[in-house]
Design a protein around this motif. Structure first.
Motif, PDB file in Angstrom:
ATOM      1  N   ALA A  58      17.009 -17.659  42.483  1.00 43.83           N
ATOM      2  CA  ALA A  58      17.758 -18.057  40.761  1.00 43.83           C
ATOM      3  C   ALA A  58      16.381 -18.882  40.284  1.00 43.83           C
ATOM      4  CB  ALA A  58      18.939 -19.717  41.525  1.00 43.83           C
ATOM      5  N   GLY A  59      16.183 -19.465  41.492  1.00 40.88           N
ATOM      6  CA  GLY A  59      14.538 -20.519  40.483  1.00 40.88           C
ATOM      7  C   GLY A  59      13.884 -18.820  40.028  1.00 40.88           C
ATOM      8  N   ALA A  60      13.463 -17.578  40.611  1.00 39.59           N
ATOM      9  CA  ALA A  60      12.914 -16.723  40.303  1.00 39.59           C
ATOM     10  C   ALA A  60      13.719 -16.176  38.669  1.00 39.59           C
ATOM     11  CB  ALA A  60      12.854 -15.468  40.989  1.00 39.59           C
ATOM     12  N   LEU A  61      15.037 -16.215  38.813  1.00 39.75           N
ATOM     13  CA  LEU A  61      15.536 -16.122  37.691  1.00 39.75           C
ATOM     14  C   LEU A  61      15.353 -16.533  36.699  1.00 39.75           C
ATOM     15  CD1 LEU A  61      17.887 -13.744  36.149  1.00 39.75           C
ATOM     16  CD2 LEU A  61      19.597 -15.790  37.179  1.00 39.75           C
ATOM     17  N   VAL A  62      15.543 -18.350  36.739  1.00 38.70           N
ATOM     18  CA  VAL A  62      15.321 -19.609  35.610  1.00 38.70           C
ATOM     19  C   VAL A  62      13.496 -18.905  35.411  1.00 38.70           C
ATOM     20  CG1 VAL A  62      15.217 -21.394  35.150  1.00 38.70           C
ATOM     21  CG2 VAL A  62      16.936 -20.754  36.091  1.00 38.70           C
ATOM     22  N   LEU A  63      12.544 -18.482  36.001  1.00 45.05           N
ATOM     23  CA  LEU A  63      11.756 -18.201  35.601  1.00 45.05           C
ATOM     24  C   LEU A  63      11.100 -16.920  34.561  1.00 45.05           C
ATOM     25  CD1 LEU A  63       9.234 -19.264  38.854  1.00 45.05           C
ATOM     26  CD2 LEU A  63       9.634 -21.121  36.310  1.00 45.05           C
ATOM     27  N   ARG A  64      11.946 -16.410  34.543  1.00 47.90           N
ATOM     28  CA  ARG A  64      11.832 -14.903  34.026  1.00 47.90           C
ATOM     29  C   ARG A  64      12.011 -14.892  32.623  1.00 47.90           C
ATOM     30  NH1 ARG A  64      10.004 -10.596  32.134  1.00 47.90           N
ATOM     31  NH2 ARG A  64      11.508  -9.662  31.278  1.00 47.90           N
ATOM     32  N   PHE A  65      13.369 -16.137  32.549  1.00 47.45           N
ATOM     33  CA  PHE A  65      14.525 -16.030  31.619  1.00 47.45           C
ATOM     34  C   PHE A  65      13.646 -17.677  30.751  1.00 47.45           C
ATOM     35  CE2 PHE A  65      18.721 -15.757  33.023  1.00 47.45           C
ATOM     36  CZ  PHE A  65      18.782 -14.778  33.045  1.00 47.45           C
ATOM     37  N   ALA A  66      12.476 -18.133  31.341  1.00 48.82           N
ATOM     38  CA  ALA A  66      11.051 -18.852  30.559  1.00 48.82           C
ATOM     39  C   ALA A  66      10.438 -18.053  30.437  1.00 48.82           C
ATOM     40  CB  ALA A  66      10.854 -20.253  31.333  1.00 48.82           C
ATOM     41  N   ALA A 114      -2.473 -38.392  47.876  1.00 43.59           N
ATOM     42  CA  ALA A 114      -2.133 -36.610  47.888  1.00 43.59           C
ATOM     43  C   ALA A 114      -1.538 -36.294  47.167  1.00 43.59           C
ATOM     44  CB  ALA A 114      -2.826 -36.475  49.852  1.00 43.59           C
ATOM     45  N   ASP A 115       0.170 -37.616  48.427  1.00 42.04           N
ATOM     46  CA  ASP A 115       1.826 -37.313  48.148  1.00 42.04           C
ATOM     47  C   ASP A 115       2.116 -37.198  46.662  1.00 42.04           C
ATOM     48  OD1 ASP A 115       2.078 -36.273  50.098  1.00 42.04           O
ATOM     49  OD2 ASP A 115       3.125 -38.503  50.782  1.00 42.04           O
ATOM     50  N   LYS A 116       1.093 -38.188  45.885  1.00 39.54           N
ATOM     51  CA  LYS A 116       1.516 -38.025  44.021  1.00 39.54           C
ATOM     52  C   LYS A 116       0.612 -38.025  43.893  1.00 39.54           C
ATOM     53  CE  LYS A 116       1.702 -43.199  44.766  1.00 39.54           C
ATOM     54  NZ  LYS A 116       3.816 -43.525  43.992  1.00 39.54           N
ATOM     55  N   SER A 117      -0.496 -36.744  43.408  1.00 37.74           N
ATOM     56  CA  SER A 117      -0.562 -35.793  43.116  1.00 37.74           C
ATOM     57  C   SER A 117      -0.149 -34.212  43.017  1.00 37.74           C
ATOM     58  CB  SER A 117      -2.220 -35.086  43.623  1.00 37.74           C
ATOM     59  OG  SER A 117      -2.488 -35.266  44.732  1.00 37.74           O
ATOM     60  N   ALA A 118      -0.230 -33.938  44.817  1.00 35.66           N
ATOM     61  CA  ALA A 118       1.416 -33.358  45.185  1.00 35.66           C
ATOM     62  C   ALA A 118       2.459 -32.386  44.371  1.00 35.66           C
ATOM     63  CB  ALA A 118       0.913 -32.617  46.519  1.00 35.66           C
ATOM     64  N   GLN A 119       3.098 -33.655  44.305  1.00 28.62           N
ATOM     65  CA  GLN A 119       4.136 -33.480  43.641  1.00 28.62           C
ATOM     66  C   GLN A 119       4.128 -32.528  42.900  1.00 28.62           C
ATOM     67  OE1 GLN A 119       5.532 -37.953  43.277  1.00 28.62           O
ATOM     68  NE2 GLN A 119       6.498 -38.411  44.810  1.00 28.62           N
ATOM     69  N   SER A 120       4.040 -33.089  41.647  1.00 27.28           N
ATOM     70  CA  SER A 120       3.652 -32.080  40.774  1.00 27.28           C
ATOM     71  C   SER A 120       3.555 -30.521  41.179  1.00 27.28           C
ATOM     72  CB  SER A 120       3.109 -32.163  39.827  1.00 27.28           C
ATOM     73  OG  SER A 120       1.363 -32.522  40.152  1.00 27.28           O
ATOM     74  N   LEU A 121       2.711 -29.934  41.655  1.00 27.07           N
ATOM     75  CA  LEU A 121       2.681 -28.555  41.989  1.00 27.07           C
ATOM     76  C   LEU A 121       3.462 -28.498  43.214  1.00 27.07           C
ATOM     77  CD1 LEU A 121      -1.076 -28.990  43.873  1.00 27.07           C
ATOM     78  CD2 LEU A 121      -0.468 -28.085  42.008  1.00 27.07           C
ATOM     79  N   MET A 122       4.065 -29.119  43.989  1.00 35.81           N
ATOM     80  CA  MET A 122       5.411 -29.018  44.493  1.00 35.81           C
ATOM     81  C   MET A 122       6.897 -29.004  43.936  1.00 35.81           C
ATOM     82  SD  MET A 122       4.387 -28.721  47.768  1.00 35.81           S
ATOM     83  CE  MET A 122       6.811 -29.140  48.984  1.00 35.81           C
ATOM     84  N   LEU A 123       6.529 -29.447  42.576  1.00 41.58           N
ATOM     85  CA  LEU A 123       7.807 -29.363  41.248  1.00 41.58           C
ATOM     86  C   LEU A 123       7.636 -27.857  40.657  1.00 41.58           C
ATOM     87  CD1 LEU A 123      10.575 -30.362  39.874  1.00 41.58           C
ATOM     88  CD2 LEU A 123       8.740 -31.424  38.555  1.00 41.58           C
ATOM     89  N   ILE A 124       6.883 -27.888  40.296  1.00 43.56           N
ATOM     90  CA  ILE A 124       6.082 -26.352  39.564  1.00 43.56           C
ATOM     91  C   ILE A 124       6.174 -25.193  40.479  1.00 43.56           C
ATOM     92  CG2 ILE A 124       4.314 -24.995  38.579  1.00 43.56           C
ATOM     93  CD1 ILE A 124       3.163 -27.336  37.574  1.00 43.56           C
ATOM     94  N   GLY A 125       5.632 -25.461  41.877  1.00 46.29           N
ATOM     95  CA  GLY A 125       6.021 -24.410  42.971  1.00 46.29           C
ATOM     96  C   GLY A 125       6.676 -24.358  43.710  1.00 46.29           C
ATOM     97  N   PHE A 126       8.148 -24.498  43.546  1.00 48.12           N
ATOM     98  CA  PHE A 126       9.609 -24.631  43.902  1.00 48.12           C
ATOM     99  C   PHE A 126      10.320 -23.649  44.275  1.00 48.12           C
ATOM    100  CE2 PHE A 126      10.784 -23.480  39.857  1.00 48.12           C
ATOM    101  CZ  PHE A 126      11.984 -22.767  40.029  1.00 48.12           C
ATOM    102  N   ILE A 127       9.696 -21.851  44.573  1.00 43.42           N
ATOM    103  CA  ILE A 127      10.022 -21.056  44.910  1.00 43.42           C
ATOM    104  C   ILE A 127       9.459 -20.644  46.455  1.00 43.42           C
ATOM    105  CG2 ILE A 127       9.630 -18.639  44.656  1.00 43.42           C
ATOM    106  CD1 ILE A 127      10.343 -19.045  41.713  1.00 43.42           C
ATOM    107  N   GLY A 128       7.593 -21.150  46.174  1.00 43.04           N
ATOM    108  CA  GLY A 128       7.143 -20.781  47.144  1.00 43.04           C
ATOM    109  C   GLY A 128       7.713 -21.865  48.602  1.00 43.04           C
ATOM    110  N   SER A 129       8.408 -23.330  48.002  1.00 46.78           N
ATOM    111  CA  SER A 129       8.704 -23.989  49.248  1.00 46.78           C
ATOM    112  C   SER A 129       9.926 -23.393  49.747  1.00 46.78           C
ATOM    113  CB  SER A 129       9.098 -25.690  48.562  1.00 46.78           C
ATOM    114  OG  SER A 129       9.185 -26.173  49.228  1.00 46.78           O
ATOM    115  N   LEU A 130      11.034 -23.009  49.004  1.00 45.41           N
ATOM    116  CA  LEU A 130      11.771 -22.504  49.150  1.00 45.41           C
ATOM    117  C   LEU A 130      11.962 -21.072  50.376  1.00 45.41           C
ATOM    118  CD1 LEU A 130      14.437 -22.678  46.288  1.00 45.41           C
ATOM    119  CD2 LEU A 130      15.044 -24.117  48.152  1.00 45.41           C
ATOM    120  N   LEU A 131      10.763 -20.235  49.517  1.00 42.23           N
ATOM    121  CA  LEU A 131      10.575 -19.394  50.413  1.00 42.23           C
ATOM    122  C   LEU A 131      10.251 -19.456  51.764  1.00 42.23           C
ATOM    123  CD1 LEU A 131       9.181 -16.757  47.987  1.00 42.23           C
ATOM    124  CD2 LEU A 131      11.823 -16.428  49.580  1.00 42.23           C
TER     125      LEU A 131
END
Length: 182
Positions: A58-66, A114-131
């Motif tokens: 579903a996230g990949a589909l949303v990114l496709r629409f974007a 490190a957590d504060k700087s990586a939060q945005s990366l984790m948010l943008i790369g949510f598909i990797g986290s789900l995988l």
């Protein structure tokens, strides 16, 4: 989750609050069913695997629409390439960070910055986290290996402490008669 917890494991020491041993830490979506693989553990693992894969799709589909929105806006090939590469890199970093979280605890000293700087990366790369969650749930409950090692070590320490105690520690040792202290 099952309210009935075994107090002993087949391999030895008492576990859980009834046996006086350390209580296992809960894992998200699994509770403490990972300890003895009871209480629908296999169904939960299958549900987590299917759910995380469905959310990633579903996230990949949303990114496709974007991405189609960027194409419609005619922003140019450079911006399109940067967006695709950015999401790919962030997804790879999020996958690795999530996977490492299943294997070892983060270092408490470097955790805050490190957590504060990586939060945005984790948010943008949510598909990797789900995988990462999907891949790990095919083998075990995500984080089970780490929790099991910590729990087994705590049970072993508890068993050693319990084994070292014998008798009544409040009772005084009787002195042999006839000998006086000087």
């Amino acid at each position: 989750m099952s309210d009935e917890r075994q107090t002993t494991s087949p391999d030895g020491p008492a576990r859980g609050p009834e046996g006086g041993g350390p209580e296992p830490e809960e894992i998200r979506f699994f509770g403490t069913t990972w300890v003895h693989h009871d209480g629908g553990y296999a169904l939960r693992r299958a549900g987590v695997a299917v759910g995380s894969l469905a959310l990633a799709a579903a996230g990949a589909l949303v990114l496709r629409f974007a991405f189609q929105g960027l194409d419609t806006a005619a922003v140019g090939p450079l911006v399109s390439i940067l967006v695709v590469v950015g999401f790919a890199v962030c997804s790879a970093l999020a996958f690795r960070r999530t996977w490492d979280g299943f294997v070892r605890r983060p270092d408490p000293a470097s955790e805050s910055a490190a957590d504060k700087s990586a939060q945005s990366l984790m948010l943008i790369g949510f598909i990797g986290s789900l995988l990462a969650y999907f891949c790990r749930s095919l083998v075990e409950a995500p984080g089970e290996k780490l929790h099991r090692a910590e729990h087994d070590a705590a049970c072993e320490r508890h068993a050693r402490r319990r084994g070292a105690r014998t008798g009544n520690p409040a009772a005084k040792k009787a002195r042999p008669k006839g000998k006086k202290r000087r």
